[in-house]
Design an enzyme around this catalytic site. Structure first.
Site, PDB file in Angstrom:
ATOM      1  NE  ARG A  70       3.965  29.700   3.793  1.00  0.00           N
ATOM      2  CZ  ARG A  70       4.632  30.507   4.619  1.00  0.00           C
ATOM      3  NH1 ARG A  70       5.856  30.240   4.984  1.00  0.00           N
ATOM      4  NH2 ARG A  70       4.046  31.583   5.106  1.00  0.00           N
ATOM      5  CG  ASP A 216      -7.675  10.878  -5.807  1.00  0.00           C
ATOM      6  OD1 ASP A 216      -7.072  10.960  -6.896  1.00  0.00           O
ATOM      7  OD2 ASP A 216      -7.132  10.483  -4.755  1.00  0.00           O
TER       8      ASP A 216
HETATM    9  C1  LIG Z   1      -5.747   7.429  -5.614  1.00  0.00           C
HETATM   10  C2  LIG Z   1      -4.641   8.115  -4.867  1.00  0.00           C
HETATM   11  N1  LIG Z   1      -4.835   9.362  -4.418  1.00  0.00           N
HETATM   12  C3  LIG Z   1      -3.867  10.005  -3.733  1.00  0.00           C
HETATM   13  C4  LIG Z   1      -2.657   9.434  -3.472  1.00  0.00           C
HETATM   14  C5  LIG Z   1      -1.610  10.175  -2.700  1.00  0.00           C
HETATM   15  O1  LIG Z   1      -0.661  10.717  -3.566  1.00  0.00           O
HETATM   16  P1  LIG Z   1       0.839  11.077  -3.096  1.00  0.00           P
HETATM   17  O2  LIG Z   1       1.557   9.794  -2.920  1.00  0.00           O
HETATM   18  O3  LIG Z   1       1.358  11.917  -4.215  1.00  0.00           O
HETATM   19  O4  LIG Z   1       0.708  11.844  -1.814  1.00  0.00           O
HETATM   20  C6  LIG Z   1      -2.403   8.126  -3.915  1.00  0.00           C
HETATM   21  C7  LIG Z   1      -1.127   7.466  -3.645  1.00  0.00           C
HETATM   22  O5  LIG Z   1      -0.926   6.312  -3.938  1.00  0.00           O
HETATM   23  C8  LIG Z   1      -3.432   7.455  -4.634  1.00  0.00           C
HETATM   24  O6  LIG Z   1      -3.275   6.204  -5.095  1.00  0.00           O
END
Ligand SMILES: Cc1ncc(COP(=O)(O)O)c(C=O)c1O
Length: 425
Positions: A70, A216
């Site tokens: 984990r 992100d």
């Molecule tokens: C910009 C962005 N961040 C995070 C995510 C989430 O990722 P996951 O689908 O791998 O959980 C997405 C999913 O589309 C996304 O477009």
């Protein structure tokens, strides 16, 4: 500790200085992998399908870096070390999905009291904040809907406040950030409207009040953008998208300082359990090798298609960071090496959307992005499915908006398909 028993993670650290000197495409091939080649002579990283580890003495157990899968697994460590190197971060931790990564990263930043879980793993404690503060997060007014839901529907139930602003308007950002703002959580380019947010400017604003900035980086990947260079404290990415690139599994990653990543690994992940399976880590390690090549082709294909869409009379708006018409084209040029594979566009009216989709012969329609294969999303019904109409309105998601993840097909074939469908609506 004998050479063979040295953990892959430890050996990786020793190799880190060497990997940092390599160019990006060479890092993609080699970073995180040397110890495996040295100890097993295997050309490829072995898949460690194991839940736990065994020892021949208690002292060996105490010295071991492997306890339970984990929190630690050699296949995952290879991926972690590769991703940390690619982003220029001290450490990385890969987890079960992009959403898992975002939640873990926010949890660590917003944590009020740091407990000494496994003190040999967390050497330095994070600063303690006042337990009476009501922490608040600032997000953009069009950000991935999963993140929007987490911040606006789940975190308030845990006593965490939020503010939604246009992060492209820095004066507005300065106005909403105060001493309770612990975090700006931003995307750039954003999902679904492909806005470009100035990472450095937002990081500077939040640092002034002692908060942190999480970026992100899913739409750009480290091949095009490295947010730590612009002052981000943590980077998160959905590995599901460009990093793996082949559409066959989910994953997520967080990159940051050693202290923060260890806190996430041994405090949050160990307890919350959003673990990446070793098989998925192995698939992602296979997919990531071509990231540099893919991102360059995604970008050139998308540029060609964006230019085509921009001149087509049935398309009323095209948003692509590489176009001069993008409002933040100059910021994109400053923080990205190329402009990526994501385009937003709008048709004349929502009524023709279904007809347009049915007329497409080659391009597939569906959710998600970042694969070798193009995927077109009808935003209001797909990413936007859980949003109320007032929420879509406030995010600017109209019923004629499409988000196009441009794949690696020949761009002429994609343009021909779009053109024949657009000409018939
Ligand atoms: C910009 C962005 N961040 C995070 C995510 C989430 O990722 P996951 O689908 O791998 O959980 C997405 C999913 O589309 C996304 O477009």
């Amino acid at each position: 500790m004998s050479e063979e028993k040295k953990s892959f993670q430890e050996t990786n650290r020793e190799n880190r200085d060497r990997w940092d000197l390599l160019k990006f495409d060479t890092q993609l091939m080699r970073a995180g992998e040397d110890p495996y080649l040295e100890t097993s002579h295997s050309l490829r990283i072995p898949l460690y399908a194991t839940k736990s580890y065994t020892y021949s003495s208690l002292s060996e157990f105490l010295q071991s870096h492997y306890f339970y899968s984990r929190t630690e697994n050699p296949t995952l460590y290879a991926l972690d070390n590769k991703l940390a190197t690619l982003h220029g971060g001290e450490r990385a931790i890969s987890v079960g999905s992009g959403m898992g990564a975002i939640h873990l990263a926010c949890s660590s930043v917003l944590q009020k009291r740091v407990e000494r879980i496994r003190p040999n793993k967390i050497k330095k404690l994070l600063p303690q904040s006042n337990p009476n503060d009501i922490p608040s997060i600032v997000i953009h007014n069009n950000q991935y809907t999963g993140v929007y839901r987490l911040i606006t529907k789940i975190y308030p139930q845990m006593g965490i406040d939020f503010k939604i602003v246009n992060l492209c308007d820095l004066a507005e950002v300065k106005k909403v950030v105060d001493e309770n703002t612990k975090l700006i959580l931003l995307e750039s380019p954003t999902n679904p409207k492909i806005d470009i947010v100035d990472i450095k400017a937002c990081a500077d604003i939040i640092h002034e009040v002692g908060g942190k900035c999480i970026v992100d980086n899913t739409f750009a990947s480290p091949a095009l953008q490295k947010p730590l260079k612009f002052g981000a404290d943590l980077v998160v990415e959905s590995l599901t998208k460009y990093i793996n690139g082949h559409g066959d599994c989910l994953g997520g990653v967080i990159i940051g300082t050693k202290t923060e990543i260890q806190n996430i690994r041994y405090f949050w992940l160990e307890t919350q359990g959003q673990v990446l399976s070793p098989f998925n880590a192995w698939l992602i390690l296979r997919g990531i090798r071509t990231l540099g090549l893919r991102m360059s082709r995604h970008s050139s294909n998308a540029m060609e298609i964006a230019e085509f869409l921009e001149q087509h009379p049935k398309v009323i708006k095209v948003v692509y960071p590489g176009l001069k018409s993008h409002p933040n084209h100059e910021i994109a040029k400053k923080q990205m090496l190329d402009f990526g594979g994501m385009i937003g566009f709008e048709l004349e009216s929502g009524e023709v959307s279904n007809e347009f989709i049915e007329l497409l012969k080659l391009i597939k329609v569906g959710v998600s992005l970042g694969d070798t294969t193009s995927l077109l999303e009808y935003t209001t019904l797909m990413t936007g499915i859980d949003l109320a109409s007032w929420e879509k309105k406030s995010m600017g998601i109209s019923n004629s908006h499409f988000r196009f993840s441009v794949g690696l097909e020949d761009p002429k074939d994609l343009i021909n398909d779009l053109e024949q469908a657009l000409n018939q609506i």
